[in-house]
Motif scaffolding. Structure first.
Motif, PDB file in Angstrom:
ATOM      1  N   UNK A  41       0.997  -1.152   0.058  1.00 46.95           N
ATOM      2  CA  UNK A  41       0.066   0.123  -0.023  1.00 46.95           C
ATOM      3  C   UNK A  41       1.046   1.368  -0.060  1.00 46.95           C
ATOM      4  N   UNK A  42       1.850   1.475   0.738  1.00 47.23           N
ATOM      5  CA  UNK A  42       2.763   2.384   0.934  1.00 47.23           C
ATOM      6  C   UNK A  42       3.666   2.743  -0.445  1.00 47.23           C
ATOM      7  N   UNK A  43       3.917   1.777  -1.031  1.00 47.06           N
ATOM      8  CA  UNK A  43       4.685   1.579  -2.404  1.00 47.06           C
ATOM      9  C   UNK A  43       3.703   2.338  -3.389  1.00 47.06           C
ATOM     10  N   UNK A  44       2.362   2.104  -3.213  1.00 43.69           N
ATOM     11  CA  UNK A  44       1.503   2.944  -4.350  1.00 43.69           C
ATOM     12  C   UNK A  44       1.433   4.346  -4.168  1.00 43.69           C
ATOM     13  N   UNK A  45       1.977   4.918  -3.179  1.00 44.24           N
ATOM     14  CA  UNK A  45       2.145   6.311  -2.945  1.00 44.24           C
ATOM     15  C   UNK A  45       3.296   6.782  -4.063  1.00 44.24           C
ATOM     16  N   UNK A  46       3.072   7.961  -4.698  1.00 47.17           N
ATOM     17  CA  UNK A  46       4.111   8.210  -5.432  1.00 47.17           C
ATOM     18  C   UNK A  46       4.198   9.801  -5.732  1.00 47.17           C
ATOM     19  N   UNK A  47       5.046  10.383  -5.803  1.00 48.94           N
ATOM     20  CA  UNK A  47       6.859   9.992  -6.010  1.00 48.94           C
ATOM     21  C   UNK A  47       7.034   9.431  -4.724  1.00 48.94           C
ATOM     22  N   UNK A  48       7.879   8.693  -4.684  1.00 53.60           N
ATOM     23  CA  UNK A  48       8.768   8.136  -3.547  1.00 53.60           C
ATOM     24  C   UNK A  48       9.246   9.349  -2.668  1.00 53.60           C
ATOM     25  N   UNK A  49       9.019   8.944  -1.381  1.00 53.34           N
ATOM     26  CA  UNK A  49       9.560  10.080  -0.401  1.00 53.34           C
ATOM     27  C   UNK A  49       8.521  10.931   0.192  1.00 53.34           C
ATOM     28  N   UNK A  50       7.335  10.937  -0.502  1.00 56.91           N
ATOM     29  CA  UNK A  50       6.374  11.852  -0.060  1.00 56.91           C
ATOM     30  C   UNK A  50       5.506  11.365   1.071  1.00 56.91           C
ATOM     31  N   UNK A  51       5.486  10.107   1.262  1.00 58.22           N
ATOM     32  CA  UNK A  51       4.590   9.548   2.247  1.00 58.22           C
ATOM     33  C   UNK A  51       5.220   9.997   3.782  1.00 58.22           C
ATOM     34  N   UNK A  52       4.289  10.335   4.622  1.00 59.72           N
ATOM     35  CA  UNK A  52       4.760  10.646   6.003  1.00 59.72           C
ATOM     36  C   UNK A  52       4.267   9.558   6.946  1.00 59.72           C
ATOM     37  N   UNK A  53       2.841   9.159   6.870  1.00 60.46           N
ATOM     38  CA  UNK A  53       2.174   8.208   7.480  1.00 60.46           C
ATOM     39  C   UNK A  53       1.097   7.575   6.596  1.00 60.46           C
ATOM     40  N   UNK A  54       0.427   6.060   6.903  1.00 64.42           N
ATOM     41  CA  UNK A  54      -0.678   5.753   6.579  1.00 64.42           C
ATOM     42  C   UNK A  54      -1.160   5.585   7.988  1.00 64.42           C
ATOM     43  N   UNK A  56      -5.188   4.006   9.651  1.00 64.90           N
ATOM     44  CA  UNK A  56      -6.605   3.591   9.651  1.00 64.90           C
ATOM     45  C   UNK A  56      -7.380   3.374  10.894  1.00 64.90           C
ATOM     46  N   UNK A  57      -8.413   3.958  10.891  1.00 65.04           N
ATOM     47  CA  UNK A  57      -9.395   3.589  12.179  1.00 65.04           C
ATOM     48  C   UNK A  57      -9.966   2.380  11.978  1.00 65.04           C
ATOM     49  N   UNK A  58      -9.690   1.375  12.774  1.00 65.03           N
ATOM     50  CA  UNK A  58     -10.216   0.233  13.121  1.00 65.03           C
ATOM     51  C   UNK A  58     -10.501  -0.541  14.155  1.00 65.03           C
ATOM     52  N   UNK A  59     -11.643  -0.957  14.691  1.00 63.05           N
ATOM     53  CA  UNK A  59     -12.059  -1.594  15.662  1.00 63.05           C
ATOM     54  C   UNK A  59     -11.900  -0.203  16.877  1.00 63.05           C
ATOM     55  N   UNK A  60     -11.897   0.649  16.682  1.00 59.15           N
ATOM     56  CA  UNK A  60     -11.991   1.779  17.877  1.00 59.15           C
ATOM     57  C   UNK A  60     -10.825   2.261  17.993  1.00 59.15           C
ATOM     58  N   UNK A  61      -9.692   2.022  17.340  1.00 58.25           N
ATOM     59  CA  UNK A  61      -8.225   2.578  17.627  1.00 58.25           C
ATOM     60  C   UNK A  61      -7.783   3.051  16.020  1.00 58.25           C
ATOM     61  N   UNK A  62      -6.845   3.694  16.320  1.00 60.99           N
ATOM     62  CA  UNK A  62      -5.908   4.138  15.096  1.00 60.99           C
ATOM     63  C   UNK A  62      -4.615   3.342  15.106  1.00 60.99           C
ATOM     64  N   UNK A  63      -4.362   2.867  13.815  1.00 59.97           N
ATOM     65  CA  UNK A  63      -3.413   1.791  13.665  1.00 59.97           C
ATOM     66  C   UNK A  63      -2.671   2.707  12.627  1.00 59.97           C
ATOM     67  N   UNK A  64      -1.139   2.807  12.826  1.00 58.25           N
ATOM     68  CA  UNK A  64      -0.430   3.698  11.899  1.00 58.25           C
ATOM     69  C   UNK A  64       0.754   3.137  11.123  1.00 58.25           C
ATOM     70  N   UNK A  65       1.305   3.623  10.245  1.00 54.10           N
ATOM     71  CA  UNK A  65       2.413   2.928   9.407  1.00 54.10           C
ATOM     72  C   UNK A  65       3.289   4.373   9.066  1.00 54.10           C
ATOM     73  N   UNK A  66       4.127   4.755  10.006  1.00 54.06           N
ATOM     74  CA  UNK A  66       5.211   5.791   9.622  1.00 54.06           C
ATOM     75  C   UNK A  66       6.541   4.985   8.934  1.00 54.06           C
ATOM     76  N   UNK A  67       6.541   5.145   7.534  1.00 52.09           N
ATOM     77  CA  UNK A  67       7.679   4.358   7.075  1.00 52.09           C
ATOM     78  C   UNK A  67       9.138   4.759   7.607  1.00 52.09           C
ATOM     79  N   UNK A  68       9.275   6.045   8.100  1.00 50.58           N
ATOM     80  CA  UNK A  68      10.477   6.580   8.622  1.00 50.58           C
ATOM     81  C   UNK A  68      10.822   5.873   9.910  1.00 50.58           C
ATOM     82  N   UNK A  69       9.793   5.317  10.464  1.00 52.56           N
ATOM     83  CA  UNK A  69       9.853   4.965  12.005  1.00 52.56           C
ATOM     84  C   UNK A  69       9.147   3.275  12.132  1.00 52.56           C
ATOM     85  N   UNK A  70       9.891   2.365  11.346  1.00 57.02           N
ATOM     86  CA  UNK A  70       9.173   1.244  11.540  1.00 57.02           C
ATOM     87  C   UNK A  70       9.005   0.439  12.853  1.00 57.02           C
TER      88      UNK A  70
END
Length: 99
Positions: A41-54, A56-70
């Protein structure tokens, strides 16, 4: 004189490109299959390097994906038609399969 035409590989699925506004978290519907890895999903964002975070609100909580902080990623996969907020620092696009 022949005019060039665009061709598509018979095995390549058609893609849709959703515009992302820079400096915002853009809501985008996922059209990848159930269980798609968040790296895909992250690789589908272009150009490369602009993604700060993904996010998603699921089951009452926020889940995150910050690519710089795996080490703090807790969003590992997404299902078909899940909504993700793609936070980007510049304008770009999200490429997803057409359904």
């Amino acid at each position: 004189m022949l005019t060039p035409t665009a061709t598509r590989s018979p095995t390549a699925a058609p893609a849709q490109h959703v515009l992302l506004v820079g400096g915002l978290c853009n809501p985008v519907t996922n059209t990848y299959p159930d269980g798609t890895a968040i790296d895909t999903i992250a690789a589908a964002v272009s150009p490369p390097g602009i993604l700060v975070a993904l996010w998603q609100f699921e089951g009452g909580i926020w889940l995150g994906y910050p690519p710089r902080f795996p080490e703090v990623n807790d969003l590992t996969s997404m299902d078909l038609l899940d909504v993700v907020f793609a936070c980007v620092n510049a304008a770009g696009s999200f490429s997803r399969p057409v359904i």
